[in-house]
Motif scaffolding. Structure first.
Motif, short mmCIF file in Angstrom:
data_model
loop_
_atom_site.label_atom_id
_atom_site.label_comp_id
_atom_site.label_asym_id
_atom_site.label_seq_id
_atom_site.Cartn_x
_atom_site.Cartn_y
_atom_site.Cartn_z
N GLU A 1 -14.67 4.92 -0.13
CA GLU A 1 -13.30 5.35 0.13
C GLU A 1 -13.19 5.99 1.51
OE1 GLU A 1 -9.68 7.86 -1.99
OE2 GLU A 1 -11.56 7.48 -3.06
N ASP B 1 0.79 -1.23 0.00
CA ASP B 1 0.00 0.00 0.00
C ASP B 1 0.82 1.28 0.00
OD1 ASP B 1 0.96 -0.21 2.56
OD2 ASP B 1 -0.99 -0.10 3.56
N ALA C 1 -13.14 3.27 4.03
CA ALA C 1 -11.83 2.61 3.99
C ALA C 1 -10.80 3.41 4.77
CB ALA C 1 -11.39 2.43 2.55
N ARG D 1 2.40 4.16 -2.23
CA ARG D 1 1.74 4.65 -3.43
C ARG D 1 2.64 5.51 -4.32
NH1 ARG D 1 -4.08 6.74 -1.01
NH2 ARG D 1 -4.89 4.67 -0.41
N ARG E 1 -7.42 -0.86 7.75
CA ARG E 1 -6.91 -0.20 6.55
C ARG E 1 -5.44 -0.51 6.30
NH1 ARG E 1 -7.45 3.73 10.42
NH2 ARG E 1 -5.55 4.82 11.04
N ASP F 1 -13.33 -2.26 -4.20
CA ASP F 1 -13.52 -2.77 -5.55
C ASP F 1 -14.80 -3.58 -5.67
OD1 ASP F 1 -11.13 -1.58 -6.22
OD2 ASP F 1 -9.96 -3.43 -6.14
N ARG G 1 -2.70 1.00 -7.29
CA ARG G 1 -3.89 0.56 -6.56
C ARG G 1 -3.42 -0.32 -5.42
NH1 ARG G 1 -9.35 0.13 -7.43
NH2 ARG G 1 -9.10 1.10 -9.48
N ASP G 2 -3.78 0.06 -4.19
CA ASP G 2 -3.28 -0.65 -3.01
C ASP G 2 -3.57 -2.14 -3.07
OD1 ASP G 2 -2.60 1.86 -2.09
OD2 ASP G 2 -4.18 1.96 -0.57
N SER H 1 -4.48 -4.27 -0.69
CA SER H 1 -4.95 -4.25 0.69
C SER H 1 -6.36 -4.80 0.78
CB SER H 1 -4.92 -2.82 1.25
OG SER H 1 -5.89 -2.00 0.59
N GLN I 1 -8.97 -2.07 -0.04
CA GLN I 1 -9.07 -1.80 -1.48
C GLN I 1 -9.92 -2.86 -2.16
OE1 GLN I 1 -7.61 0.95 -3.42
NE2 GLN I 1 -9.27 0.07 -4.64
N GLU I 2 -9.74 -4.11 -1.77
CA GLU I 2 -10.56 -5.18 -2.34
C GLU I 2 -12.03 -4.98 -1.98
OE1 GLU I 2 -8.96 -8.90 -1.04
OE2 GLU I 2 -7.26 -8.83 -2.43
#
Length: 287
Positions: free
Chosen positions: A166, A134, A169, A136, A175, A160, A150-151, A153, A156-157
């Protein structure tokens, strides 16, 4: 090539809470070729373990990348050079992963260590970014800010899959749970992407100790307004510390300019200077 100008700067900071800095940053600007890179690793795994893993990763990529612009590389076509850059990154990440695993095997006290990694390399107008975890990479130009990574993590999943927003998150207590890292398994899967740079831009890399506090809008505002641009690294670290500094904080920035006069306030020595020890270990109060 002659019209391209690169300048680079980086800093890592222990933050206000941690007793050890498990982040590691390496950066380099070639004095003769349009070639620069930044590598940031954010280690994990208990006392000294995280610092050891991140140092192995950052030093390995630094060593492998610094060797790249030799006679063979310079004699190749642009397409071949781009392929060599990608291959060098992949090989360096594999070497770092193996070295971390070997160190874990011979030092039981490091059995839980691993590290994230993000690396950004510019050769001429070609940009390539590799990441695991993660930490960036961002690109800012006159069109605004673009997140290049794209992390890897859990949150993030979940984003998605549409399970959380966000904002949720950012506030989640998981996190920091990553799904990929160096030093965890024999096979490592970095995400690698590349772009052609058509106008002057800033490449910005950071660890999650910074993005825990500063969202993309804040990052964009600072990159767009703070000059000299290379000094954004100090501004970002100061801001993250003022907001709590619960984690180590690392930031690296590279200026890509193909227009005379862009980023004219950059200090000349920042173009080629390698990081000194003090650049990568000091506490905020000592900067």
């Amino acid at each position: 090539m002659e019209a391209i100008r690169l300048a680079v700067n980086g800093r890592t900071d222990i933050g206000r809470v941690r007793e050890e800095n498990e982040d590691c940053i390496r950066w380099h600007g070639d004095p003769e070729q349009p070639f620069s890179y930044i590598v940031i690793a954010d280690g994990m795994g208990g006392y000294s373990g995280g610092a050891t893993a991140s140092r192995i990763a950052a030093d390995t990529l630094d060593r492998q990348l610094a060797l790249l612009p030799d006679g063979i590389f310079l004699s190749c076509s642009p397409d071949q050079q781009q392929l060599m850059l990608r291959a060098t990154l992949i090989d360096a990440i594999d070497i770092a992963n193996r070295e971390i695993l070997e160190t874990k095997g011979t030092h039981p006290q490091f059995s839980q260590m691993g590290t994230t990694l993000v690396a950004g390399v510019i050769w001429g107008d070609f940009l390539i970014v590799a990441h695991i975890g993660d930490s960036r990479a961002y690109l800012w130009n006159n069109y605004g800010l673009q997140r290049l990574t794209r992390d890897h993590s859990v949150v993030q999943e979940m984003m998605d899959q549409g399970k959380i927003t966000e904002q949720q998150a950012q506030e989640s207590n998981i996190r920091n749970h990553i799904t990929r890292a160096l030093g965890v398994s024999e096979q490592v899967e970095p995400t690698i992407n590349s772009w052609t740079l058509t106008e002057s831009a800033l490449l910005f890399l950071c660890s999650d100790g910074l993005t825990e506090y500063l969202d993309d809008h804040t990052i964009e505002r600072v990159l767009a307004t703070h000059r000299p641009a290379l000094e954004c690294v100090y501004r970002f670290i100061d801001d993250a510390n003022q907001l709590g500094g619960r984690d180590n904080i690392s930031a690296g920035i590279m200026e890509f300019s193909n227009t005379p006069g862009d980023f004219a306030e950059t200090s000349p020595e920042a173009i080629t200077r390698k990081p000194k020890k003090d650049d990568i270990t000091v506490r905020k109060e000592q900067r």
